[in-house]
Scaffold this motif. Structure first.
Motif, PDB file in Angstrom:
ATOM      1  N   VAL A 171      38.412  32.996  51.345  1.00  0.00           N
ATOM      2  CA  VAL A 171      39.719  33.748  51.413  1.00  0.00           C
ATOM      3  C   VAL A 171      40.136  34.200  52.699  1.00  0.00           C
ATOM      4  O   VAL A 171      40.645  32.883  53.306  1.00  0.00           O
ATOM      5  N   GLU A 172      38.753  34.031  53.314  1.00  0.00           N
ATOM      6  CA  GLU A 172      39.311  34.375  54.910  1.00  0.00           C
ATOM      7  C   GLU A 172      38.985  33.090  55.660  1.00  0.00           C
ATOM      8  O   GLU A 172      40.144  33.084  57.168  1.00  0.00           O
ATOM      9  N   LEU A 173      38.664  31.866  55.422  1.00  0.00           N
ATOM     10  CA  LEU A 173      39.144  30.556  56.309  1.00  0.00           C
ATOM     11  C   LEU A 173      39.850  30.111  55.360  1.00  0.00           C
ATOM     12  O   LEU A 173      40.757  29.565  56.463  1.00  0.00           O
ATOM     13  N   LEU A 174      41.028  30.180  54.011  1.00  0.00           N
ATOM     14  CA  LEU A 174      41.951  30.024  54.605  1.00  0.00           C
ATOM     15  C   LEU A 174      43.392  30.572  55.055  1.00  0.00           C
ATOM     16  O   LEU A 174      44.555  30.118  54.625  1.00  0.00           O
ATOM     17  N   ALA A 175      42.543  31.817  55.196  1.00  0.00           N
ATOM     18  CA  ALA A 175      43.873  32.854  56.343  1.00  0.00           C
ATOM     19  C   ALA A 175      44.633  32.639  57.348  1.00  0.00           C
ATOM     20  O   ALA A 175      45.320  32.547  57.228  1.00  0.00           O
ATOM     21  N   ALA A 176      43.728  32.078  58.535  1.00  0.00           N
ATOM     22  CA  ALA A 176      44.660  31.176  59.100  1.00  0.00           C
ATOM     23  C   ALA A 176      45.675  30.549  58.632  1.00  0.00           C
ATOM     24  O   ALA A 176      46.511  30.715  59.072  1.00  0.00           O
ATOM     25  N   ARG A 177      45.362  29.494  57.597  1.00  0.00           N
ATOM     26  CA  ARG A 177      46.227  28.447  57.290  1.00  0.00           C
ATOM     27  C   ARG A 177      47.976  29.343  56.799  1.00  0.00           C
ATOM     28  O   ARG A 177      49.104  28.585  57.156  1.00  0.00           O
ATOM     29  N   ALA A 178      47.446  29.893  56.175  1.00  0.00           N
ATOM     30  CA  ALA A 178      48.424  30.274  54.589  1.00  0.00           C
ATOM     31  C   ALA A 178      49.399  32.094  56.108  1.00  0.00           C
ATOM     32  O   ALA A 178      50.061  31.970  55.788  1.00  0.00           O
ATOM     33  N   HIS A 179      48.327  32.480  56.635  1.00  0.00           N
ATOM     34  CA  HIS A 179      49.180  32.682  58.499  1.00  0.00           C
ATOM     35  C   HIS A 179      50.378  32.407  58.921  1.00  0.00           C
ATOM     36  O   HIS A 179      51.364  33.055  59.409  1.00  0.00           O
ATOM     37  N   ALA A 180      49.914  31.678  59.641  1.00  0.00           N
ATOM     38  CA  ALA A 180      50.371  30.469  60.018  1.00  0.00           C
ATOM     39  C   ALA A 180      51.501  30.134  59.236  1.00  0.00           C
ATOM     40  O   ALA A 180      53.144  29.688  60.047  1.00  0.00           O
ATOM     41  N   ASN A 181      51.702  29.898  58.097  1.00  0.00           N
ATOM     42  CA  ASN A 181      52.863  30.230  56.841  1.00  0.00           C
ATOM     43  C   ASN A 181      53.427  31.327  56.551  1.00  0.00           C
ATOM     44  O   ASN A 181      54.826  31.337  56.200  1.00  0.00           O
ATOM     45  N   SER A 182      52.971  31.960  57.392  1.00  0.00           N
ATOM     46  CA  SER A 182      53.982  33.541  56.927  1.00  0.00           C
ATOM     47  C   SER A 182      53.647  33.921  55.553  1.00  0.00           C
ATOM     48  O   SER A 182      54.493  34.396  55.161  1.00  0.00           O
ATOM     49  N   ILE A 183      52.559  33.330  54.916  1.00  0.00           N
ATOM     50  CA  ILE A 183      51.817  33.933  53.876  1.00  0.00           C
ATOM     51  C   ILE A 183      50.451  34.874  53.889  1.00  0.00           C
ATOM     52  O   ILE A 183      49.922  34.638  54.415  1.00  0.00           O
ATOM     53  N   GLU A 184      51.407  35.943  52.916  1.00  0.00           N
ATOM     54  CA  GLU A 184      49.851  37.151  52.687  1.00  0.00           C
ATOM     55  C   GLU A 184      48.834  36.217  51.850  1.00  0.00           C
ATOM     56  O   GLU A 184      49.477  35.503  50.768  1.00  0.00           O
ATOM     57  N   ILE A 185      47.498  35.936  52.281  1.00  0.00           N
ATOM     58  CA  ILE A 185      46.575  35.748  51.362  1.00  0.00           C
ATOM     59  C   ILE A 185      45.640  37.310  51.179  1.00  0.00           C
ATOM     60  O   ILE A 185      45.299  37.918  52.198  1.00  0.00           O
ATOM     61  N   SER A 186      45.191  36.948  50.087  1.00  0.00           N
ATOM     62  CA  SER A 186      43.992  38.352  49.597  1.00  0.00           C
ATOM     63  C   SER A 186      43.517  37.828  48.777  1.00  0.00           C
ATOM     64  O   SER A 186      43.708  37.332  47.645  1.00  0.00           O
ATOM     65  N   CYS A 187      42.625  38.859  48.056  1.00  0.00           N
ATOM     66  CA  CYS A 187      41.061  38.539  47.058  1.00  0.00           C
ATOM     67  C   CYS A 187      40.418  40.422  46.448  1.00  0.00           C
ATOM     68  O   CYS A 187      40.591  41.495  47.456  1.00  0.00           O
ATOM     69  N   TYR A 188      40.694  40.319  45.735  1.00  0.00           N
ATOM     70  CA  TYR A 188      39.940  41.834  44.882  1.00  0.00           C
ATOM     71  C   TYR A 188      38.871  41.106  43.870  1.00  0.00           C
ATOM     72  O   TYR A 188      38.842  40.164  42.751  1.00  0.00           O
ATOM     73  N   ILE A 189      37.699  41.592  44.166  1.00  0.00           N
ATOM     74  CA  ILE A 189      36.281  41.512  43.060  1.00  0.00           C
ATOM     75  C   ILE A 189      36.296  42.109  42.510  1.00  0.00           C
ATOM     76  O   ILE A 189      36.155  43.759  43.395  1.00  0.00           O
ATOM     77  N   ALA A 190      36.289  42.931  41.406  1.00  0.00           N
ATOM     78  CA  ALA A 190      36.310  43.860  40.091  1.00  0.00           C
ATOM     79  C   ALA A 190      34.064  44.917  40.458  1.00  0.00           C
ATOM     80  O   ALA A 190      33.225  43.839  40.772  1.00  0.00           O
ATOM     81  N   PRO A 191      34.146  45.325  40.911  1.00  0.00           N
ATOM     82  CA  PRO A 191      33.516  46.100  40.975  1.00  0.00           C
ATOM     83  C   PRO A 191      32.156  46.627  39.964  1.00  0.00           C
ATOM     84  O   PRO A 191      31.021  47.074  40.708  1.00  0.00           O
ATOM     85  N   ASP A 192      32.487  45.981  38.823  1.00  0.00           N
ATOM     86  CA  ASP A 192      31.505  45.917  37.903  1.00  0.00           C
ATOM     87  C   ASP A 192      30.853  44.788  38.468  1.00  0.00           C
ATOM     88  O   ASP A 192      30.416  44.632  36.564  1.00  0.00           O
ATOM     89  N   LEU A 193      30.862  44.103  38.780  1.00  0.00           N
ATOM     90  CA  LEU A 193      30.686  42.369  38.611  1.00  0.00           C
ATOM     91  C   LEU A 193      28.734  42.661  39.485  1.00  0.00           C
ATOM     92  O   LEU A 193      29.057  43.166  40.471  1.00  0.00           O
ATOM     93  N   PRO A 194      28.554  41.487  39.017  1.00  0.00           N
ATOM     94  CA  PRO A 194      26.681  41.799  39.798  1.00  0.00           C
ATOM     95  C   PRO A 194      26.760  41.279  41.455  1.00  0.00           C
ATOM     96  O   PRO A 194      27.789  40.857  41.300  1.00  0.00           O
ATOM     97  N   VAL A 195      26.267  41.923  42.118  1.00  0.00           N
ATOM     98  CA  VAL A 195      25.809  41.378  43.875  1.00  0.00           C
ATOM     99  C   VAL A 195      25.511  39.827  43.647  1.00  0.00           C
ATOM    100  O   VAL A 195      26.474  38.829  44.323  1.00  0.00           O
ATOM    101  N   GLN A 196      24.672  40.134  42.844  1.00  0.00           N
ATOM    102  CA  GLN A 196      24.110  38.416  43.265  1.00  0.00           C
ATOM    103  C   GLN A 196      24.194  37.850  41.128  1.00  0.00           C
ATOM    104  O   GLN A 196      23.974  38.104  40.902  1.00  0.00           O
ATOM    105  N   VAL A 197      25.197  36.432  41.671  1.00  0.00           N
ATOM    106  CA  VAL A 197      24.717  35.684  40.690  1.00  0.00           C
ATOM    107  C   VAL A 197      24.055  34.578  40.802  1.00  0.00           C
ATOM    108  O   VAL A 197      23.503  34.342  41.852  1.00  0.00           O
ATOM    109  N   ILE A 198      23.932  33.732  39.756  1.00  0.00           N
ATOM    110  CA  ILE A 198      23.247  32.571  39.899  1.00  0.00           C
ATOM    111  C   ILE A 198      23.986  31.312  39.387  1.00  0.00           C
ATOM    112  O   ILE A 198      24.696  31.806  38.724  1.00  0.00           O
ATOM    113  N   GLY A 199      23.998  29.999  40.230  1.00  0.00           N
ATOM    114  CA  GLY A 199      25.123  29.712  39.476  1.00  0.00           C
ATOM    115  C   GLY A 199      25.364  29.096  41.056  1.00  0.00           C
ATOM    116  O   GLY A 199      24.830  28.571  42.068  1.00  0.00           O
ATOM    117  N   ASP A 200      26.473  27.061  41.349  1.00  0.00           N
ATOM    118  CA  ASP A 200      26.486  26.782  42.257  1.00  0.00           C
ATOM    119  C   ASP A 200      27.657  26.928  43.349  1.00  0.00           C
ATOM    120  O   ASP A 200      28.453  26.741  42.781  1.00  0.00           O
TER     121      ASP A 200
END
Length: 613
Positions: A176-205
């Motif tokens: 999301v941070e990587l996309l923030a500059a492009r969003a802010h340049a167009n006056s668009i807010e971008i944010s994210c919410y990660i639920a606290p009950d999710l595991p910190v480390q997961v297995i995937g690609d």
């Protein structure tokens, strides 16, 4: 003749044989009843004829069966030949893709890299705008190239998932941070919410999951003229699955086009969206990746209100740790969140509620100071904090005045976009006022709000950060780098980047020279003089993989205890090519095109790994 013709002729023969048999039996019966020798002879002749006829029929069926078997064997042979040709065609296409990837990404490395070097120099406003336009166009072209290559991989079945443990929260927030500059340049807010009950480390690609998020959230920004984009990550309904949703307030997708959303090369007919460009491959690739992760992707859209994409992915927990331990971190605290409705306010409100705080969301600054002061004077008031978003203020002076008034009585944090830090320098220099950057990370938000209100905290933290940066520069500077690169533009680019980081660079333009150089060093010094080798893969005479194998063998022959780190510089994104680099003895690879930050991070990572070893 086909099987239907064989069945028809065989059936006729069987019916004729049955009639002859019945006729012979009838004659036999008459012969026995009349005791007629002539009839008995006739019946025997008929039986003999029947046997002959049946033998002929059997021979005919056997011949037809053999003919069918021969035809079947010929068909199977043709099928094997066709499959072999298809495999050869797929292999040829894979080789073609690898060549195209290299031939396109190599010059793109020069275009983007040199533009970045140009942007680091002193330019006039007009020159800078031209250089930034070149950089943006180059990155757009690179994105199109990557999408076309990924689509070809998906079609040929070469796109695979490589599972490994990774930090889920870190990946989503960084994306999301990587996309923030492009969003802010167009006056668009971008944010994210990660639920606290999710595991910190997961297995995937991690790489493929990041690609999905960047594809969908990137489209959301591109197709949103005003408003916000919100990325939410929560537990999925299926075991070991994580659910993602990406919502925007854009134009929306017309209902007539819903069925074609995930088709390749399909774009919306809406005029505003057509002008945004793109290949129309991002969502098709994302759907394929989601399915590879045992997930499903859907969307809801309404014209004039926006679109929400939802997908899940199988991401088993790699450990038992979650963010649930922060549930009561702000218990008893009241936080005034002064921000207009949208993604930022929604995400921060849910975080604060999850931390146990009472969150009061306010859309503007009117009467805020008086309300906060009244609550502060109440006998049962706990700790009170205020988060101020400049987007809710009338103007710059308004937020400065309000922040100054509130900082006298409660803790105040300014919620700023990275590009707003210069505008609100007075706020950042005030030791009584903290600041948070958009999009706000969960851990940063909690760390800031739970920190002791120590007036020296900010300057001390700043000094410590500066000291860490100076130590890192000192530790990483002064490396002796051997650069093996045959492309003159890429050689110049990498050399400039490395020298800008304080390193000494020796350049060789092919692998044979590199092997000779290492051989001479080992003969004379019994060691390799260079701290790290940057190795291009496609080179004349011998390529980077073979060069690395020969260097590793030289190290072994001369009893070198600590081998020199070798970083591959490759324009080939294929997994088998990257595996070949690692199997040859390389310690890592950097994909072209890369910028200075990418190169410095890759070099520092290999050197730290070497020090740890």
């Amino acid at each position: 003749m086909g099987s239907d013709g064989l069945k028809s002729r065989t059936g006729i023969l069987v019916r004729i044989a049955a009639v002859l048999a019945v006729f012979a039996v009838l004659i036999n019966i008459v012969a026995i009843s009349m005791q007629a020798n002539q009839l008995e002879v006739l019946s025997r002749i008929l039986f003999a004829g029947l046997v002959v006829f049946l033998l002929m029929a059997f021979q005919h069926v056997w011949a037809m069966t053999n003919r069918q078997l021969v035809e079947l064997q010929r068909a199977l042979k043709d099928l094997r030949t066709a499959r072999q040709h298809a495999d050869e065609a797929n292999n040829a296409k894979s080789r073609f893709l690898a060549a195209v990837s290299h031939e396109l990404r190599t010059p793109m490395n020069g275009v983007i890299g040199m533009t970045n070097l140009l942007l680091d120099t002193k330019l006039s406003h007009e020159q800078r705008s031209y250089a930034e336009a070149v950089d943006m166009s180059g990155r757009s072209l690179l994105s199109i190239i990557d999408e076309l290559l990924d689509a070809a991989k998906a079609e040929s079945g070469e796109m695979t998932i490589v599972p490994a443990p990774f930090n889920l929260c870190e990946l989503v927030e960084a994306s999301v941070e990587l996309l923030a500059a492009r969003a802010h340049a167009n006056s668009i807010e971008i944010s994210c919410y990660i639920a606290p009950d999710l595991p910190v480390q997961v297995i995937g690609d991690a790489q493929r999951l990041r690609q999905i998020i960047l594809n969908i959230a990137g489209n959301a920004i591109k197709f949103t003229q005003q408003g916000s984009v919100l990325v939410r990550v929560e537990r999925g309904t299926r075991e070991n699955h994580v659910a993602f949703s990406i919502a925007d307030t854009g134009h929306g997708i017309p209902e007539a086009e819903h069925e074609a959303v995930f088709e390749r090369f399909v774009q919306s007919s809406v005029t505003e969206i057509q002008s945004s460009g793109g290949t129309g491959l991002g969502l098709a690739i994302s759907r394929h990746l989601v399915e590879l992760m045992d997930g499903k992707i859907t969307f809801e859209s309404e014209v004039g209100k926006g679109t929400t994409f939802r997908f899940d992915a199988r991401l088993p927990s790699a450990d038992e740790h979650t963010g649930a331990s922060t549930a009561k971190a702000l218990s008893g605290c009241t936080v005034f969140l002064v921000s207009p409705p949208g993604a930022t306010r929604s995400a921060l409100h849910d975080y604060l509620y999850g931390f146990g705080a009472q969150c009061i969301s306010v859309g503007n600054f009117d009467g805020l100071a008086g309300t906060v002061a009244s609550m502060k004077n109440a006998s049962d008031a706990g700790r009170i904090m205020v988060i101020l978003d400049p987007a809710a203020a009338k103007n710059r002076d308004h937020i400065l005045k309000t922040a100054n008034e509130l900082s006298e009585i409660v803790g105040v944090w300014a919620l700023l976009k990275p590009e707003e830090r210069r505008t609100y320098r007075k706020l950042m220099d005030d030791v009584r006022i903290g600041y948070l950057l958009k999009p706000t990370r969960r851990a940063t938000l909690l760390e800031q709000l739970t920190a002791t209100c120590d007036p020296m905290r900010k300057p001390v933290t700043s000094l410590r950060k500066t000291a860490r940066q100076l130590r890192r520069v000192k530790d990483d500077a002064g490396l002796k780098v051997l650069l093996v690169e045959d492309n003159r533009i890429n050689m110049l680019l990498a050399t400039k980047m490395l020298k800008a980081a304080g390193h000494t660079v020796t350049h060789l333009d092919n692998g044979a020279k590199a092997v000779t150089e290492i051989k001479n060093q080992l003969k004379s010094n019994k060691s390799i003089e260079h701290d790290i080798i940057l190795m291009d893969i496609f080179m004349p005479k011998i390529d980077g993989v073979q060069t690395t194998k020969q260097i590793r063998q030289l190290e072994k022959d001369h009893g070198v205890q600590t081998r020199v780190p070798i970083l591959a510089l490759t324009a080939n994104l294929r997994e088998d090519s990257q595996r070949a680099c690692l199997n040859a003895g390389m310690d890592g690879y950097l994909t072209k095109p890369f910028d200075r930050a990418d190169l410095e991070e890759a070099v520092a990572g290999l050197m730290q790994t070497g020090d740890a070893a």
